[in-house]
Design a protein around this motif. Sequence first.
Motif, PDB file in Angstrom:
ATOM      1  N   GLU A   1     -56.743   5.346  84.509  1.00 20.42           N
ATOM      2  CA  GLU A   1     -57.452   6.622  84.674  1.00 20.42           C
ATOM      3  C   GLU A   1     -58.620   6.775  83.690  1.00 20.42           C
ATOM      4  OE1 GLU A   1     -56.150  11.198  84.547  1.00 20.42           O
ATOM      5  OE2 GLU A   1     -54.887   9.931  85.829  1.00 20.42           O
ATOM      6  N   PRO A   2     -58.408   6.520  82.390  1.00 20.43           N
ATOM      7  CA  PRO A   2     -59.558   6.602  81.472  1.00 20.43           C
ATOM      8  C   PRO A   2     -60.651   5.585  81.815  1.00 20.43           C
ATOM      9  CG  PRO A   2     -57.491   6.472  80.239  1.00 20.43           C
ATOM     10  CD  PRO A   2     -57.156   6.290  81.673  1.00 20.43           C
ATOM     11  N   PHE A   3     -60.258   4.404  82.284  1.00 26.54           N
ATOM     12  CA  PHE A   3     -61.237   3.385  82.667  1.00 26.54           C
ATOM     13  C   PHE A   3     -62.078   3.880  83.843  1.00 26.54           C
ATOM     14  CE2 PHE A   3     -62.559  -0.362  85.117  1.00 26.54           C
ATOM     15  CZ  PHE A   3     -63.206  -1.100  84.138  1.00 26.54           C
ATOM     16  N   GLU A   4     -61.429   4.430  84.859  1.00 19.73           N
ATOM     17  CA  GLU A   4     -62.158   4.969  86.013  1.00 19.73           C
ATOM     18  C   GLU A   4     -63.117   6.075  85.579  1.00 19.73           C
ATOM     19  OE1 GLU A   4     -62.420   3.922  89.153  1.00 19.73           O
ATOM     20  OE2 GLU A   4     -61.116   2.245  88.603  1.00 19.73           O
ATOM     21  N   ALA A   5     -62.669   6.936  84.662  1.00 16.26           N
ATOM     22  CA  ALA A   5     -63.534   8.015  84.160  1.00 16.26           C
ATOM     23  C   ALA A   5     -64.730   7.429  83.404  1.00 16.26           C
ATOM     24  CB  ALA A   5     -62.734   8.951  83.257  1.00 16.26           C
ATOM     25  N   ARG A   6     -64.493   6.368  82.649  1.00 15.75           N
ATOM     26  CA  ARG A   6     -65.575   5.726  81.897  1.00 15.75           C
ATOM     27  C   ARG A   6     -66.600   5.104  82.851  1.00 15.75           C
ATOM     28  NH1 ARG A   6     -68.417   5.927  77.235  1.00 15.75           N
ATOM     29  NH2 ARG A   6     -69.312   3.898  76.821  1.00 15.75           N
ATOM     30  N   VAL A   7     -66.115   4.410  83.885  1.00 18.40           N
ATOM     31  CA  VAL A   7     -67.020   3.819  84.877  1.00 18.40           C
ATOM     32  C   VAL A   7     -67.842   4.920  85.539  1.00 18.40           C
ATOM     33  CG1 VAL A   7     -67.166   2.555  87.064  1.00 18.40           C
ATOM     34  CG2 VAL A   7     -65.576   1.782  85.294  1.00 18.40           C
ATOM     35  N   GLN A   8     -67.183   5.997  85.935  1.00 17.53           N
ATOM     36  CA  GLN A   8     -67.872   7.130  86.571  1.00 17.53           C
ATOM     37  C   GLN A   8     -68.958   7.684  85.653  1.00 17.53           C
ATOM     38  OE1 GLN A   8     -67.219   8.486  89.721  1.00 17.53           O
ATOM     39  NE2 GLN A   8     -68.931   9.865  89.417  1.00 17.53           N
TER      40      GLN A   8
END
Length: 148
Positions: A110-117
């Motif tokens: 989840e934090p990775f997806e938020a970072r990519v976004q």
Amino acid sequence: MTGNASGVWSRVAAFASAVDASLDKWLADNYRLGLTEYRALTLLSQASDKELRITVLAQRVGLTSTSTTRLVSRLESKGHARRDVCQDDGRGVYAVIDEPGEALLREVREPFEARVQDLLSNPAKHFPHLDAGLVASALSEVSALVKP
């Protein structure tokens, strides 16, 4: 198309490299994990038996078999994955994700997806050396060239 294909692709590649470098640093700083390690663990977790032949994993992460063997060794030393030998012929070597690797993915996803976004939606903030308008235009032009 406003530019030549190679120039447009160069802008896309520069942006992709910048995003990858930023993600790699973020993962290392926050989870002691490299981007290629994260991608390998994700691929292993998505495989039907939670394992892939080293040669298949190499193709999917874009590395040589030798580099992938070193990658799996790093994951092994961290307790996230292990190597296993094929029972049928004894020659094929598999990479297998272990529960600590699965647990790490659950924590990071989840934090990775938020970072990519955040990186993709705010390129001027994160990559001031790249012209966000040119990157967006190049992405659009490449999209128009790719035929399904």
